[in-house]
Scaffold this motif. Structure first.
Motif, PDB file in Angstrom:
ATOM      1  N   ILE A   5      -8.445  10.435  -1.314  1.00 19.91           N
ATOM      2  CA  ILE A   5      -7.576   9.518  -1.204  1.00 19.91           C
ATOM      3  C   ILE A   5      -6.599   9.644  -2.997  1.00 19.91           C
ATOM      4  O   ILE A   5      -7.647  10.103  -4.233  1.00 19.91           O
ATOM      5  N   LEU A   6      -5.741   9.980  -2.846  1.00 21.31           N
ATOM      6  CA  LEU A   6      -4.447  10.637  -3.974  1.00 21.31           C
ATOM      7  C   LEU A   6      -4.584   8.995  -4.392  1.00 21.31           C
ATOM      8  O   LEU A   6      -3.072   8.530  -3.237  1.00 21.31           O
ATOM      9  N   GLU A   7      -3.936   8.987  -5.198  1.00 22.11           N
ATOM     10  CA  GLU A   7      -3.148   7.675  -5.851  1.00 22.11           C
ATOM     11  C   GLU A   7      -1.959   7.997  -7.107  1.00 22.11           C
ATOM     12  O   GLU A   7      -2.275   9.305  -7.572  1.00 22.11           O
ATOM     13  N   PHE A   8      -0.784   7.186  -7.122  1.00 21.56           N
ATOM     14  CA  PHE A   8      -0.080   7.535  -8.255  1.00 21.56           C
ATOM     15  C   PHE A   8      -0.448   6.960  -9.479  1.00 21.56           C
ATOM     16  O   PHE A   8       0.459   6.083 -10.041  1.00 21.56           O
ATOM     17  N   LYS A   9      -1.101   7.456 -10.036  1.00 19.55           N
ATOM     18  CA  LYS A   9      -1.336   7.416 -11.628  1.00 19.55           C
ATOM     19  C   LYS A   9      -1.881   8.566 -12.055  1.00 19.55           C
ATOM     20  O   LYS A   9      -2.353   9.687 -11.298  1.00 19.55           O
ATOM     21  N   VAL A  10      -1.686   8.888 -13.441  1.00 21.42           N
ATOM     22  CA  VAL A  10      -2.376   9.959 -13.628  1.00 21.42           C
ATOM     23  C   VAL A  10      -3.835  10.018 -14.349  1.00 21.42           C
ATOM     24  O   VAL A  10      -4.298   9.604 -13.662  1.00 21.42           O
ATOM     25  N   PRO A  11      -4.220  11.469 -13.480  1.00 20.93           N
ATOM     26  CA  PRO A  11      -5.514  11.415 -13.603  1.00 20.93           C
ATOM     27  C   PRO A  11      -6.579  11.784 -14.555  1.00 20.93           C
ATOM     28  O   PRO A  11      -5.662  12.789 -15.481  1.00 20.93           O
ATOM     29  N   VAL A  12      -7.319  10.974 -15.099  1.00 19.21           N
ATOM     30  CA  VAL A  12      -7.380  11.013 -15.847  1.00 19.21           C
ATOM     31  C   VAL A  12      -9.713  12.296 -15.821  1.00 19.21           C
ATOM     32  O   VAL A  12     -10.422  12.146 -16.737  1.00 19.21           O
ATOM     33  N   ASP A  13     -10.185  11.735 -14.764  1.00 19.66           N
ATOM     34  CA  ASP A  13     -11.727  11.953 -14.192  1.00 19.66           C
ATOM     35  C   ASP A  13     -11.363  13.902 -14.831  1.00 19.66           C
ATOM     36  O   ASP A  13     -10.722  14.650 -14.410  1.00 19.66           O
ATOM     37  N   SER A 204      17.608   4.210 -15.428  1.00 19.74           N
ATOM     38  CA  SER A 204      16.801   4.559 -16.091  1.00 19.74           C
ATOM     39  C   SER A 204      15.827   3.607 -15.149  1.00 19.74           C
ATOM     40  O   SER A 204      14.690   3.175 -15.103  1.00 19.74           O
ATOM     41  N   VAL A 205      16.098   1.924 -14.995  1.00 22.34           N
ATOM     42  CA  VAL A 205      15.496   1.336 -14.409  1.00 22.34           C
ATOM     43  C   VAL A 205      15.328   1.329 -13.168  1.00 22.34           C
ATOM     44  O   VAL A 205      14.393   0.702 -12.326  1.00 22.34           O
ATOM     45  N   ARG A 206      16.531   1.483 -12.713  1.00 20.69           N
ATOM     46  CA  ARG A 206      15.902   2.038 -10.742  1.00 20.69           C
ATOM     47  C   ARG A 206      15.213   3.101 -10.707  1.00 20.69           C
ATOM     48  O   ARG A 206      14.163   3.168  -9.969  1.00 20.69           O
ATOM     49  N   GLU A 207      14.736   4.657 -11.472  1.00 24.23           N
ATOM     50  CA  GLU A 207      13.401   4.904 -11.675  1.00 24.23           C
ATOM     51  C   GLU A 207      12.432   4.528 -11.740  1.00 24.23           C
ATOM     52  O   GLU A 207      11.346   4.677 -11.491  1.00 24.23           O
ATOM     53  N   LYS A 208      12.343   3.878 -12.556  1.00 27.92           N
ATOM     54  CA  LYS A 208      10.814   2.913 -12.911  1.00 27.92           C
ATOM     55  C   LYS A 208      10.682   1.510 -11.929  1.00 27.92           C
ATOM     56  O   LYS A 208       9.837   1.529 -12.058  1.00 27.92           O
ATOM     57  N   ALA A 209      11.432   1.281 -11.543  1.00 29.77           N
ATOM     58  CA  ALA A 209      11.398   0.218 -10.116  1.00 29.77           C
ATOM     59  C   ALA A 209      10.912   1.037  -9.115  1.00 29.77           C
ATOM     60  O   ALA A 209      10.014   0.575  -8.979  1.00 29.77           O
ATOM     61  N   LEU A 210      11.525   2.074  -9.583  1.00 33.14           N
ATOM     62  CA  LEU A 210      10.716   2.880  -8.225  1.00 33.14           C
ATOM     63  C   LEU A 210       9.417   3.548  -8.477  1.00 33.14           C
ATOM     64  O   LEU A 210       8.224   3.615  -7.408  1.00 33.14           O
ATOM     65  N   ALA A 211       8.598   4.228  -9.483  1.00 34.87           N
ATOM     66  CA  ALA A 211       7.448   4.653  -9.787  1.00 34.87           C
ATOM     67  C   ALA A 211       6.918   3.092  -9.958  1.00 34.87           C
ATOM     68  O   ALA A 211       5.703   3.158  -9.731  1.00 34.87           O
ATOM     69  N   GLN A 212       7.420   2.196 -10.393  1.00 29.90           N
ATOM     70  CA  GLN A 212       6.657   0.702  -9.622  1.00 29.90           C
ATOM     71  C   GLN A 212       6.101   0.571  -8.907  1.00 29.90           C
ATOM     72  O   GLN A 212       4.927   0.095  -7.604  1.00 29.90           O
ATOM     73  N   ALA A 213       7.104   1.115  -7.413  1.00 34.13           N
ATOM     74  CA  ALA A 213       6.620   0.341  -6.051  1.00 34.13           C
ATOM     75  C   ALA A 213       5.462   1.622  -5.954  1.00 34.13           C
ATOM     76  O   ALA A 213       4.795   1.487  -5.041  1.00 34.13           O
ATOM     77  N   PHE A 214       6.100   3.305  -6.278  1.00 33.57           N
ATOM     78  CA  PHE A 214       4.580   4.074  -5.947  1.00 33.57           C
ATOM     79  C   PHE A 214       3.758   4.111  -6.209  1.00 33.57           C
ATOM     80  O   PHE A 214       2.637   4.375  -5.997  1.00 33.57           O
ATOM     81  N   SER A 215       3.204   3.133  -7.318  1.00 30.18           N
ATOM     82  CA  SER A 215       1.864   2.700  -7.641  1.00 30.18           C
ATOM     83  C   SER A 215       1.174   2.304  -6.842  1.00 30.18           C
ATOM     84  O   SER A 215       0.145   1.897  -7.543  1.00 30.18           O
ATOM     85  N   SER A 216       0.926   1.296  -6.089  1.00 27.14           N
ATOM     86  CA  SER A 216       1.177   0.909  -5.288  1.00 27.14           C
ATOM     87  C   SER A 216       0.243   1.424  -3.772  1.00 27.14           C
ATOM     88  O   SER A 216      -0.411   0.500  -2.827  1.00 27.14           O
ATOM     89  N   VAL A 217       0.503   2.345  -3.815  1.00 31.19           N
ATOM     90  CA  VAL A 217       0.638   3.309  -2.696  1.00 31.19           C
ATOM     91  C   VAL A 217      -0.758   4.045  -2.372  1.00 31.19           C
ATOM     92  O   VAL A 217      -0.615   4.820  -4.090  1.00 31.19           O
ATOM     93  N   LEU A 218      -1.323   4.355  -1.460  1.00 30.50           N
ATOM     94  CA  LEU A 218      -1.980   5.124  -1.311  1.00 30.50           C
ATOM     95  C   LEU A 218      -2.430   6.521  -0.753  1.00 30.50           C
ATOM     96  O   LEU A 218      -1.778   5.991   0.798  1.00 30.50           O
ATOM     97  N   LEU A 219      -2.322   7.733  -0.971  1.00 26.42           N
ATOM     98  CA  LEU A 219      -1.733   8.898   0.394  1.00 26.42           C
ATOM     99  C   LEU A 219      -3.654   9.217   1.254  1.00 26.42           C
ATOM    100  O   LEU A 219      -4.465   9.719  -0.249  1.00 26.42           O
ATOM    101  N   ILE A 220      -3.908   8.929   2.296  1.00 20.86           N
ATOM    102  CA  ILE A 220      -4.901   9.358   2.729  1.00 20.86           C
ATOM    103  C   ILE A 220      -5.039  10.522   2.887  1.00 20.86           C
ATOM    104  O   ILE A 220      -4.533  11.278   4.126  1.00 20.86           O
ATOM    105  N   LEU A 221      -6.003  11.714   2.722  1.00 17.11           N
ATOM    106  CA  LEU A 221      -5.138  13.177   3.533  1.00 17.11           C
ATOM    107  C   LEU A 221      -6.574  13.151   4.021  1.00 17.11           C
ATOM    108  O   LEU A 221      -7.692  12.584   3.865  1.00 17.11           O
ATOM    109  N   LEU A 222      -6.171  13.192   6.051  1.00 20.43           N
ATOM    110  CA  LEU A 222      -7.161  13.855   6.043  1.00 20.43           C
ATOM    111  C   LEU A 222      -7.812  15.270   5.903  1.00 20.43           C
ATOM    112  O   LEU A 222      -7.326  16.143   5.903  1.00 20.43           O
ATOM    113  N   GLY A 223      -9.248  15.778   6.978  1.00 20.43           N
ATOM    114  CA  GLY A 223      -9.460  16.794   6.857  1.00 20.43           C
ATOM    115  C   GLY A 223      -8.832  17.957   7.941  1.00 20.43           C
ATOM    116  O   GLY A 223      -9.112  19.125   7.646  1.00 20.43           O
ATOM    117  N   ASP A 224      -7.785  16.972   8.888  1.00 27.83           N
ATOM    118  CA  ASP A 224      -7.645  17.874   9.771  1.00 27.83           C
ATOM    119  C   ASP A 224      -5.865  18.025   9.398  1.00 27.83           C
ATOM    120  O   ASP A 224      -4.781  19.226   9.838  1.00 27.83           O
TER     121      ASP A 224
END
Length: 274
Positions: A5-13, A204-224
């Motif tokens: 699972i990938l999130e649209f956030k800065v990876p810190v681990d 700038s406000v358009r880009e910020k709003a789009l980044a805000q929308a992406f922050s609620s999304v999860l990308l689920i990568l399957l093994g295939d």
């Protein structure tokens, strides 16, 4: 089936970070960077790739820092490249960072910048895998606050824009929204300056709003190799800091508070490896 699972956030681990050692100085630093990106991006999208010269007390050469969005991608890359002749030279050491992620970073939820969101989405879904539309783009400046006292050769002005964006993933039947409000105060010396500032703030406000929308999304990568798109539960979604100034735009509440800025890519790295 293996799932990541990938999130649209800065990876810190730290388990998402790979170090490459013993890179001889037979190539330039830029060429090493280019070739390492070509090699490691084949294992998954990269948040950061940085090539640095060795410390003065060490033999001449370079080392590389590669940070993935996925711990599984980082582990796979390390396993398949350690001890290999990656740059047409002797075998290189490729190790995972073994230091435990600091407690103050664990659980940190800093959203990606607009550019990083596009990069990650295009890498995983392709350029046609998602669309965005402006629902509302509105100037929110009050007449009383739009123009202030004269300042030297111009007039101090304040502008505020709000934007509501819709983000869609047609192949997955998923849609979400993002909202943002941005404000700027500047010295206006003429109509050209006013127009330039207005266009820049709107972008700038358009880009910020789009980044805000992406922050609620999860990308689920399957093994295939397939990718699924899901939305976070409401309680898990990114929320802007609470402020007293909450504005209403087309029946959607926009919090007048910028999202946390993406963390500096030139942060100090702990080079502890396994």
């Amino acid at each position: 089936m293996e799932v990541d699972i990938l999130e649209f956030k800065v990876p810190v681990d730290n388990n998402k970070t790979v170090f490459v050692w013993d890179i001889p100085p037979v190539l330039t630093q830029d060429k090493v960077n280019e070739q390492l990106f070509h090699i490691f991006s084949s294992f998954g999208p990269l948040y950061l790739l940085k090539v640095c010269p060795n410390a003065p007390l060490h033999p001449p050469g370079f080392y590389g820092i590669i940070k993935f969005y996925s711990a599984a991608h980082a582990a796979n890359a390390q396993k398949r490249t350690d001890g290999c002749s990656l740059l047409h030279t002797a075998a290189l050491k490729v190790k995972l960072c073994s230091k435990q992620t600091p407690h103050f970073l664990s659980g940190r939820n800093t959203p990606l910048s607009h550019a990083r969101c596009l990069e990650l989405a295009n890498h995983c879904l392709g350029f046609n895998g998602w669309t965005s539309d402006i629902i509302t783009l509105k100037e929110l400046t009050n007449e009383e606050e739009g123009e202030d006292e004269e300042d030297g050769g111009g007039v101090r002005r304040r502008m505020r824009f709000g934007c509501l964006m819709k983000l869609s993933f047609p192949q997955h039947g998923v849609t979400t929204k993002g909202a943002a409000v941005l404000e700027e105060t500047f010295t206006c010396t003429g109509p050209e300056v006013l127009l330039q500032r207005r266009c820049k703030l709107q972008r700038s406000v358009r880009e910020k709003a789009l980044a805000q929308a992406f922050s609620s999304v999860l990308l689920i990568l399957l093994g295939d190799g397939k990718v699924m798109v899901e939305l976070k539960r409401p309680s898990d979604r990114f929320e802007a800091d609470e402020t007293e100034d909450v504005l209403q735009v087309n029946e959607f509440s926009l919090s007048d508070s910028p999202a946390d800025e993406e963390e500096d890519e030139d942060e100090d790295w702990d080079l502890t490896v396994s």
